[in-house]
Design an enzyme around this catalytic site. Sequence first.
Site, PDB file in Angstrom:
ATOM      1  N   GLU A 288      49.017  87.864 120.224  1.00 40.29           N
ATOM      2  CA  GLU A 288      47.586  87.965 120.552  1.00 40.29           C
ATOM      3  C   GLU A 288      47.385  88.868 121.767  1.00 40.29           C
ATOM      4  O   GLU A 288      46.470  89.701 121.800  1.00 40.29           O
ATOM      5  CB  GLU A 288      47.041  86.555 120.831  1.00 40.29           C
ATOM      6  CG  GLU A 288      45.536  86.521 121.024  1.00 40.29           C
ATOM      7  CD  GLU A 288      45.013  85.096 121.298  1.00 40.29           C
ATOM      8  OE1 GLU A 288      45.822  84.147 121.353  1.00 40.29           O
ATOM      9  OE2 GLU A 288      43.791  84.968 121.478  1.00 40.29           O
ATOM     10  N   CYS A 305      47.593  76.227 126.564  1.00 44.88           N
ATOM     11  CA  CYS A 305      48.484  75.114 126.204  1.00 44.88           C
ATOM     12  C   CYS A 305      48.022  73.793 126.785  1.00 44.88           C
ATOM     13  O   CYS A 305      48.478  72.742 126.341  1.00 44.88           O
ATOM     14  CB  CYS A 305      49.881  75.343 126.772  1.00 44.88           C
ATOM     15  SG  CYS A 305      50.624  76.836 126.236  1.00 44.88           S
ATOM     16  N   SER A 325      43.309  82.385 125.197  1.00 50.65           N
ATOM     17  CA  SER A 325      44.000  82.566 123.922  1.00 50.65           C
ATOM     18  C   SER A 325      43.462  81.535 122.923  1.00 50.65           C
ATOM     19  O   SER A 325      43.104  80.417 123.299  1.00 50.65           O
ATOM     20  CB  SER A 325      45.496  82.343 124.143  1.00 50.65           C
ATOM     21  OG  SER A 325      46.118  82.029 122.934  1.00 50.65           O
ATOM     22  N   GLU A 367      43.103  65.248 123.610  1.00 52.21           N
ATOM     23  CA  GLU A 367      43.211  66.463 122.793  1.00 52.21           C
ATOM     24  C   GLU A 367      43.485  66.120 121.327  1.00 52.21           C
ATOM     25  O   GLU A 367      42.880  66.698 120.410  1.00 52.21           O
ATOM     26  CB  GLU A 367      44.340  67.352 123.335  1.00 52.21           C
ATOM     27  CG  GLU A 367      44.495  68.654 122.569  1.00 52.21           C
ATOM     28  CD  GLU A 367      45.771  69.403 122.943  1.00 52.21           C
ATOM     29  OE1 GLU A 367      46.793  68.739 123.204  1.00 52.21           O
ATOM     30  OE2 GLU A 367      45.747  70.640 122.956  1.00 52.21           O
ATOM     31  N   GLU A 372      38.461  69.318 115.634  1.00 49.34           N
ATOM     32  CA  GLU A 372      38.848  70.617 115.063  1.00 49.34           C
ATOM     33  C   GLU A 372      40.370  70.790 114.997  1.00 49.34           C
ATOM     34  O   GLU A 372      40.852  71.706 114.319  1.00 49.34           O
ATOM     35  CB  GLU A 372      38.200  71.775 115.844  1.00 49.34           C
ATOM     36  CG  GLU A 372      38.769  72.058 117.225  1.00 49.34           C
ATOM     37  CD  GLU A 372      38.249  71.116 118.310  1.00 49.34           C
ATOM     38  OE1 GLU A 372      37.554  70.129 117.982  1.00 49.34           O
ATOM     39  OE2 GLU A 372      38.573  71.359 119.488  1.00 49.34           O
TER      40      GLU A 372
HETATM   41  S1  SF4 Z   1      46.907  68.229 131.805  1.00 47.70           S
HETATM   42 FE1  SF4 Z   1      48.699  67.896 130.511  1.00 47.70          FE
HETATM   43  S2  SF4 Z   1      49.242  69.909 129.662  1.00 47.70           S
HETATM   44 FE2  SF4 Z   1      47.886  70.239 131.423  1.00 47.70          FE
HETATM   45  S3  SF4 Z   1      49.317  70.559 133.130  1.00 47.70           S
HETATM   46 FE3  SF4 Z   1      48.736  68.382 133.075  1.00 47.70          FE
HETATM   47  S4  SF4 Z   1      50.394  67.451 131.911  1.00 47.70           S
HETATM   48 FE4  SF4 Z   1      50.469  69.632 131.472  1.00 47.70          FE
END
Ligand code: SF4
Length: 580
Positions: A288, A305, A325, A367, A372
């Site tokens: 990407e 992520c 992204s 999450e 979705e």
């Molecule tokens: S919220 Fe979850 S994915 Fe984001 S930095 Fe913290 S532990 Fe990692």
Amino acid sequence: MSLINLTINNRPIAVEKGSTILEAAKKLNIKIPTLCHLDLHNIKMVNQVASCRVCMVEVKGKKNLAPACATLVTEGMEVRTDSLRAIKARRTVVELLLSNHPQDCLLCDKNTNCELQTLASDLGIREIKYKGATSNHGIDTSSHSIVKNLDKCILCRRCETMCNDVQTVSVLSGVDRGFETIVSPSFYNPMHETACTFCGQCVAVCPTGALTEVNNVPKVWDVLNDDEKFVIVQIAPAVRVALGEEFGMKPGEVVTGKIATALRNLGFDKVFDTDFAADLTIMEEASEFIHRLQHGGDMPILTSCCPGWVKFFEHQFPNLLDIPSSCKSPHEMFGAIAKTYLAQKLNVDPKNMVIVSIMPCVAKKYEAARPELSHDDMKDVDIVITTREFAKMLKEAGIDFNSLKDSDFDHPLGESTGASVIFGATGGVLEAALRTAYEWLTKETLEDIEFNALRGLDGIKEATVKINDMDVNVAVAHGLGNARKILEDIQSGKSNYHAIEIMACPGGCVGGGGQPYHHGNLDILKNRAEGLYKEDRDKALRKSHNNPYVKALYEEFLGEPYGEKAHELLHTHYFKRVKI
Ligand code: SF4
Ligand code: SF4
Ligand code: SF4
């Protein structure tokens, strides 16, 4: 530097002007207990509100006892932390706190990890002397990630400082007065109706059971005992360098092989590694990035992520939704691939598959419930438990973790490269992406693959990497306050970055809200990150695009990276959300 001379418990010490009694005592290894105080300098979290009054000490010549956390040292000061008067005052404060506290330690999620419980034990408190009114605020279980039980709140305000000063989300603050005071979102809203990112950093610093994660362990036991279900488990990179702490090992000790064995002992049908999907993420994210570079797409590209970070930008920067992204996070990619490609390979009905993710993160619980992130009416990931919950499962099952022999993950979704392991530390995702993007763009081998400028606990890290004739400017931010600074620069047109990694938790996922409690010791995060870098160095393959099982996945099933099928399964989109 001007020094101040004083004595504490008759022991002389010279400390820098401006130091508190608490800091001076620490230098002499004299422990003064605290509940509200928390000083995490490296991540700019300093809670010094002197609200709990547990750290009271006697200062010669002063009529009143002084709070050690908020009293500056003066020349010639004589302090007693161990006088009967100071100890009695401390005990009274804790007894008063306990008089308005549910005494259900045995049933509490923070049992054995609660700072109030430890202090009551250290002070030898055996009875609740004071009787009076008790709080009855009810429990907020509205979210998928966090449980808020304000009857256990001691109003230390650590959560407020973390949420406001470090994360700049400002969901929690003190409302009402006197005995009615609580920490709450505005308008007393339940957590799921707020701009909370579910990063869990408030949970990580809360000294009591007032803030905890949603417990999903019973759900995992249920599916493991259901013969109809084919239960697949994956573990995130940061889990392997922290789980050992729950079993007396040092932070950073790599226990990957023991984890694989333990998971089989628990009865999972297949034991896989989220690292495989981290390699897959790099294939997609680097593609990407290159696509945007070559086709004049939006810059900079931001990593996606971290679900805490994703929710943050959806609430706080809804005008920038095109920049991140579109890649799903690695464990979601894993779920999507497991319920399609793997299901076909194993000849298992994906409707009977249950994907369990073991994560360092409480935001991943939220999450996994995002509608979705599903395919053919099946959620990509079904159940998320944290590192702490995983440790509880092992203890419940009576597994002697320390004596387990190492074993490997199953194939094909268990093979990974060193690039994916470092996803767990701040800077790791970008470093992994650069290893691949560099080689794809230059068609040359990248020899020096460790990007040291992107490692460590500095809030914002920057580097410029020469790729062909182009200076590629990259940055890394961890902690949402640092992310906000970067986003504001992008908004005002000041940014000249091409790629930015952002993680919500200070230190990245090694410091995730679901990891074993660090109780204010940030060296623990450094050691965990070092454990990941060691695993990377020990790997035969250290670049994601060299993972043979990922290559096979594209050849047999996905087609081209960033192609149509990959888009359908591995990419997502974002939504504008309100700020309150
Ligand atoms: S919220 Fe979850 S994915 Fe984001 S930095 Fe913290 S532990 Fe990692
Ligand atoms: S989870 Fe994070 S964003 Fe939500 S209240 Fe806690 S610190 Fe604030
Ligand atoms: S919820 Fe926890 S961290 Fe927040 S004020 Fe209460 S006891 Fe302190």
